[in-house]
Write a protein that holds these residues in place. Structure first.
Motif, PDB file in Angstrom:
ATOM      1  N   ASP A   4       5.140   0.069   9.139  1.00 39.06           N
ATOM      2  CA  ASP A   4       3.589   1.213   9.138  1.00 39.06           C
ATOM      3  C   ASP A   4       4.424   2.398   7.626  1.00 39.06           C
ATOM      4  O   ASP A   4       3.097   2.326   7.112  1.00 39.06           O
ATOM      5  CB  ASP A   4       2.853   2.172  10.292  1.00 39.06           C
ATOM      6  CG  ASP A   4       2.958   0.897  11.214  1.00 39.06           C
ATOM      7  OD1 ASP A   4       2.637  -0.680  10.257  1.00 39.06           O
ATOM      8  OD2 ASP A   4       2.253   0.642  11.954  1.00 39.06           O
ATOM      9  N   LYS A   7       4.491   0.162   4.224  1.00 43.81           N
ATOM     10  CA  LYS A   7       2.963  -0.144   3.909  1.00 43.81           C
ATOM     11  C   LYS A   7       2.225   1.080   3.298  1.00 43.81           C
ATOM     12  O   LYS A   7       1.617   0.928   2.162  1.00 43.81           O
ATOM     13  CB  LYS A   7       2.087  -0.411   5.364  1.00 43.81           C
ATOM     14  CG  LYS A   7       3.201  -2.028   5.378  1.00 43.81           C
ATOM     15  CD  LYS A   7       2.709  -3.068   6.666  1.00 43.81           C
ATOM     16  CE  LYS A   7       1.118  -3.639   6.835  1.00 43.81           C
ATOM     17  NZ  LYS A   7       1.049  -4.049   8.005  1.00 43.81           N
ATOM     18  N   GLU A   8       1.992   2.045   3.997  1.00 43.31           N
ATOM     19  CA  GLU A   8       1.393   3.498   3.636  1.00 43.31           C
ATOM     20  C   GLU A   8       1.998   3.548   2.360  1.00 43.31           C
ATOM     21  O   GLU A   8       0.595   4.020   1.935  1.00 43.31           O
ATOM     22  CB  GLU A   8       0.813   4.377   4.700  1.00 43.31           C
ATOM     23  CG  GLU A   8      -0.045   5.438   4.859  1.00 43.31           C
ATOM     24  CD  GLU A   8      -1.088   5.204   4.686  1.00 43.31           C
ATOM     25  OE1 GLU A   8      -1.692   5.764   3.637  1.00 43.31           O
ATOM     26  OE2 GLU A   8      -1.317   3.905   4.990  1.00 43.31           O
ATOM     27  N   LYS A  11       0.933   1.235  -0.572  1.00 48.26           N
ATOM     28  CA  LYS A  11      -0.390   1.480  -0.650  1.00 48.26           C
ATOM     29  C   LYS A  11      -1.249   2.519  -1.199  1.00 48.26           C
ATOM     30  O   LYS A  11      -2.115   2.328  -1.794  1.00 48.26           O
ATOM     31  CB  LYS A  11      -1.367   1.709   0.974  1.00 48.26           C
ATOM     32  CG  LYS A  11      -2.581   1.651   0.662  1.00 48.26           C
ATOM     33  CD  LYS A  11      -3.226   1.508   2.307  1.00 48.26           C
ATOM     34  CE  LYS A  11      -4.666   1.037   2.241  1.00 48.26           C
ATOM     35  NZ  LYS A  11      -5.753   1.947   1.651  1.00 48.26           N
ATOM     36  N   THR A  57       2.311  -6.800  -3.805  1.00 48.99           N
ATOM     37  CA  THR A  57       2.432  -6.517  -2.840  1.00 48.99           C
ATOM     38  C   THR A  57       1.368  -6.201  -2.081  1.00 48.99           C
ATOM     39  O   THR A  57       1.746  -5.641  -1.216  1.00 48.99           O
ATOM     40  CB  THR A  57       2.606  -4.378  -3.840  1.00 48.99           C
ATOM     41  OG1 THR A  57       3.814  -4.479  -5.148  1.00 48.99           O
ATOM     42  CG2 THR A  57       3.085  -3.787  -2.960  1.00 48.99           C
ATOM     43  N   GLN A  58       0.235  -5.296  -2.109  1.00 50.32           N
ATOM     44  CA  GLN A  58      -0.822  -5.996  -1.435  1.00 50.32           C
ATOM     45  C   GLN A  58      -1.159  -7.528  -0.842  1.00 50.32           C
ATOM     46  O   GLN A  58      -0.986  -6.944   0.492  1.00 50.32           O
ATOM     47  CB  GLN A  58      -1.956  -5.687  -2.266  1.00 50.32           C
ATOM     48  CG  GLN A  58      -3.234  -6.056  -1.238  1.00 50.32           C
ATOM     49  CD  GLN A  58      -3.736  -4.716  -0.106  1.00 50.32           C
ATOM     50  OE1 GLN A  58      -3.892  -3.765  -0.466  1.00 50.32           O
ATOM     51  NE2 GLN A  58      -4.002  -5.069   1.107  1.00 50.32           N
ATOM     52  N   LEU A  61       3.068  -7.400   1.726  1.00 51.15           N
ATOM     53  CA  LEU A  61       3.457  -6.831   2.631  1.00 51.15           C
ATOM     54  C   LEU A  61       1.873  -6.027   2.764  1.00 51.15           C
ATOM     55  O   LEU A  61       1.641  -6.005   4.156  1.00 51.15           O
ATOM     56  CB  LEU A  61       3.779  -5.215   1.879  1.00 51.15           C
ATOM     57  CG  LEU A  61       4.896  -5.958   0.584  1.00 51.15           C
ATOM     58  CD1 LEU A  61       5.994  -5.197   0.309  1.00 51.15           C
ATOM     59  CD2 LEU A  61       6.468  -7.015   2.331  1.00 51.15           C
ATOM     60  N   ILE A  62       1.919  -5.501   2.239  1.00 51.85           N
ATOM     61  CA  ILE A  62       0.663  -4.561   2.710  1.00 51.85           C
ATOM     62  C   ILE A  62      -1.306  -4.807   3.672  1.00 51.85           C
ATOM     63  O   ILE A  62      -1.108  -4.278   5.157  1.00 51.85           O
ATOM     64  CB  ILE A  62      -0.324  -3.275   1.739  1.00 51.85           C
ATOM     65  CG1 ILE A  62       1.088  -2.204   1.036  1.00 51.85           C
ATOM     66  CG2 ILE A  62      -1.843  -2.539   2.241  1.00 51.85           C
ATOM     67  CD1 ILE A  62       0.152  -1.661  -1.130  1.00 51.85           C
ATOM     68  N   SER A  63      -1.651  -5.820   3.943  1.00 47.45           N
ATOM     69  CA  SER A  63      -2.551  -6.968   4.376  1.00 47.45           C
ATOM     70  C   SER A  63      -2.026  -7.543   5.137  1.00 47.45           C
ATOM     71  O   SER A  63      -2.766  -7.990   5.867  1.00 47.45           O
ATOM     72  CB  SER A  63      -2.954  -8.213   3.059  1.00 47.45           C
ATOM     73  OG  SER A  63      -2.801  -8.582   2.530  1.00 47.45           O
TER      74      SER A  63
END
Length: 317
Positions: A4, A7-8, A11, A57-58, A61-63
Motif C-alpha cells: 500500500d 502504490k501510494e 500514485k 504504472t497505474q 500496479l496502482i489499480s
C-alpha cells in the motif's frame, strides 16, 4: 515497504503528471558488457513517453486491488504479486546494481552506436526531488531494422513509402521497477526465461538442499538433488533456505515425523523408515509434499475442521 505504501508513493507521480519528466536510456550489449546510453528525445515528445509509462504504472500496479508484495526468495503461488528482489543479480541485469542516472551518461549516437545491440530501455520518471525507474526488455521493445520491408503512410499524403532505416517502437508495459534504491520484479516470467537467473536459483536451491541435509531428517539427500534442474522445484528449495517456518521455529525431526504420520493425507504420500527416524523420498509427489511440510503449507481450519494446502500465506499478526 508495504504494497500500500509503494502504490501510494507511485500514485503521487500518476496524479501529478505535469510535475514530472521522463528521461529514456538505452541498454546496449556487446558480448558480456552492457553499456547505458541516454537517448536524445525531442522535448515535445517526452510528455507522451511520460504519460505512456505513468499509465502502465497505474495499470500494472496502482489499480490492482489484490496485489501482494513478496520477497523474491520467498515467492509463492499467488497470481497477483510483485516481488522485492533480494537475491544476487544475474549477469544480464547486473547493470541495475546501485544504478544512478544523470547527465554523465553519453548520448546514443547512430554513427558510433549500433541500434541492433539494444537490449532494453530504462525510463526514469520524476521531478527534482524524487524519481522512479522502470526497465523494459524484449519483447516489450520492438526494434525494426534494415533488411526487411516496412511501409508507412506520410501525413496528408496517399502514397505508402518505404521506411529505409532502423527505428524503435515503444509500447506499454515494463518488467522491472526501481524505487528508493529497491528493485521490484513486476513480471516474474521475464526473469524465469533468463539463463543466468536460472543459474542463480539453482545455486540458491543447492543451499536449500545443504540446509535440509544438515537436519539429518532424510535417509538420502539424492532425491532432492535429482530435482535441481526443475525450476519450480528449485524455487521451493530457495524458499526453504530463506523462509521455512518449520526450520526457523526449530521444530524437531521427531515432531515433523509425528506430524506426517498423524496426517490423513501426508501419511499416504510420504514414506517413513521402518525405525521411524527418517523420511524416504521415493516419488516426485513425496518430494513436493516434503517441501510443503517444511514450508508449513499443510494447515488445519479450526472453523471447518478441514485440512488445507495453503501455498500463499501472510502472517495474521
Amino acid at each position: 515497504m508495504l504494497i500500500d505504501d509503494l502504490k501510494e508513493n507511485l500514485k503521487k507521480f500518476v496524479d501529478n503528471p505535469d510535475d514530472s519528466v521522463a528521461c529514456v536510456y538505452g541498454v546496449l550489449q556487446d558480448g558480456d558488457v552492457f553499456n547505458i546510453k541516454k537517448l536524445d528525445i525531442a522535448s515535445t515528445d517526452q510528455p507522451a513517453i511520460r504519460d505512456l509509462y505513468l499509465k502502465s504504472t497505474q495499470d500494472l500496479l496502482i489499480s490492482k486491488t489484490d496485489l501482494s508484495l513478496i520477497k523474491l526468495s520467498s515467492c509463492d503461488d499467488r497470481r497477483e504479486a510483485i516481488y522485492e528482489y533480494d537475491l544476487e543479480l544475474p549477469i544480464n541485469l547486473n547493470f541495475l546494481k546501485d544504478l544512478k542516472l544523470d547527465d554523465s551518461f553519453s548520448k546514443f549516437n547512430f554513427d558510433s552506436d549500433d541500434l541492433s545491440k539494444m537490449r532494453g530501455l530504462i525510463i526514469e520518471i520524476g521531478n527534482e526531488t524524487e524519481t522512479y525507474m522502470i526497465y523494459k526488455s524484449f519483447p516489450l521493445i520492438h526494434l525494426f531494422g534494415r533488411g526487411s520491408l516496412y511501409f508507412g503512410l506520410k501525413k496528408a499524403e496517399e502514397r505508402f513509402e518505404r521506411i529505409d532505416q532502423s527505428f524503435l517502437r515503444l509500447t506499454t508495459g515494463f518488467q522491472l521497477l526501481i524505487y528508493q534504491d529497491t528493485l521490484y520484479v513486476v513480471d516474474l516470467s521475464f526473469l524465469e526465461k533468463s539463463a543466468s537467473f536460472k543459474g542463480l536459483i539453482k545455486a540458491e536451491a543447492e543451499k536449500g538442499i545443504a540446509a535440509i541435509a544438515s537436519l539429518g531428517l532424510l535417509d538420502s539427500i539424492e532425491p532432492l538433488k535429482d530435482m535441481i534442474e526443475d525450476l519450480a522445484f528449485s524455487r521451493k528449495l530457495t524458499k526453504v533456505i530463506n523462509d521455512s517456518p518449520v526450520i526457523k521455529a526449530g521444530i524437531s525431526n521427531a515432531q515433523i515425523i509425528d506430524f506426517i504420520k498423524g496426517h490423513s493425507i501426508l501419511s499416504k504420500k510420504i514414506k517413513i523408515s521402518a525405525d521411524e527416524t527418517k523420511i524416504e523420498l521415493n516419488t516426485k509427489v513425496s518430494k513436493n509434499e516434503f517441501l510443503r511440510v517444511l514450508l508449513d503449507d499443510h494447515l488445519y481450519s479450526v472453523l471447518t475442521s478441514k485440512l488445507y494446502v495453503a501455498r500463499a500465506k501472510d502472517d495474521a499478526a
